[in-house]
Design an enzyme around this catalytic site. Structure first.
Site, short mmCIF file in Angstrom:
data_model
loop_
_atom_site.label_atom_id
_atom_site.label_comp_id
_atom_site.label_asym_id
_atom_site.label_seq_id
_atom_site.Cartn_x
_atom_site.Cartn_y
_atom_site.Cartn_z
NE ARG A 87 -3.62 2.51 2.35
CZ ARG A 87 -4.56 2.95 3.03
NH1 ARG A 87 -5.13 2.18 3.57
NH2 ARG A 87 -5.03 4.10 3.09
NE ARG A 133 -8.13 3.67 -0.08
CZ ARG A 133 -9.21 4.36 0.58
NH1 ARG A 133 -9.64 3.86 1.73
NH2 ARG A 133 -9.43 5.37 0.15
CG ASP A 140 -8.53 1.29 3.87
OD1 ASP A 140 -7.50 1.68 4.60
OD2 ASP A 140 -9.61 1.58 4.02
CG ASP A 162 -10.71 1.34 7.69
OD1 ASP A 162 -9.89 1.79 7.81
OD2 ASP A 162 -11.61 1.98 7.16
#
Length: 169
Positions: free
Chosen positions: A83, A92, A95, A97
């Protein structure tokens, strides 16, 4: 072990493959034991819209790590996968989260849990409600929150998406 939820997205290269590879790395490194993975969803970009579509998914798992240790581990997987830093909400490769970590809220300068934007994003709520329909965070039902976004352009990923996706540099 603490139950945790992850939101994953990619819009470069083999998008679903990137998500699955990130989950595999998290498991191989002993960061999380994945207990459920949602369907993949093909979603339009959010925030910065001048970019390719995303694959998004959510996963549930158990971890022995505290919230900040988990954040460091997910950031390491993102970096190790390649990344690159770009514009906010920009393209990206991967990712990851952290959506929640256990039942209690957590907040520092680096991390707020449950994720501060969780209840505003169809591309997170829909897959999360698929694998955790009875989940309540901060007294709110994830399933009921996801229903608010029923009209959003969210489609389950199909094999044809891989064939028709524009090639990425």
């Amino acid at each position: 072990m603490t139950e945790t939820g992850l939101g994953l997205g990619s819009n470069i290269g083999d998008k679903p493959g990137n998500i699955l590879r990130a989950l595999a790395l998290l498991q191989e490194r002993g960061v999380i034991r994945v207990t459920a993975i949602s369907s993949m969803y093909r979603t339009p970009p959010w925030g910065y819209v001048d970019q390719d579509f995303f694959a998004n998914a959510c996963a549930l798992g158990e971890t022995r790590l505290g919230p900040l240790e988990l954040l460091a581990a997910t950031n390491a997987v993102e970096r190790d996968m390649g990344r690159q830093t770009s514009v906010r909400w920009g393209p990206r490769l991967i990712d990851i989260d952290i959506l929640f970590h256990g039942d209690a809220p957590f907040e520092t300068a680096q991390l707020k849990l449950p994720h501060k934007d969780l209840f505003e994003r169809a591309f997170v709520l829909t897959p999360l409600a698929e694998i955790a329909p009875d989940l309540h965070l901060l007294g709110r039902s994830v399933k009921e929150a996801a229903a608010r976004f029923a009209e959003e352009p969210l489609e389950k990923w199909t094999p044809e998406d891989n064939k028709t996706a524009p090639s990425d540099p």
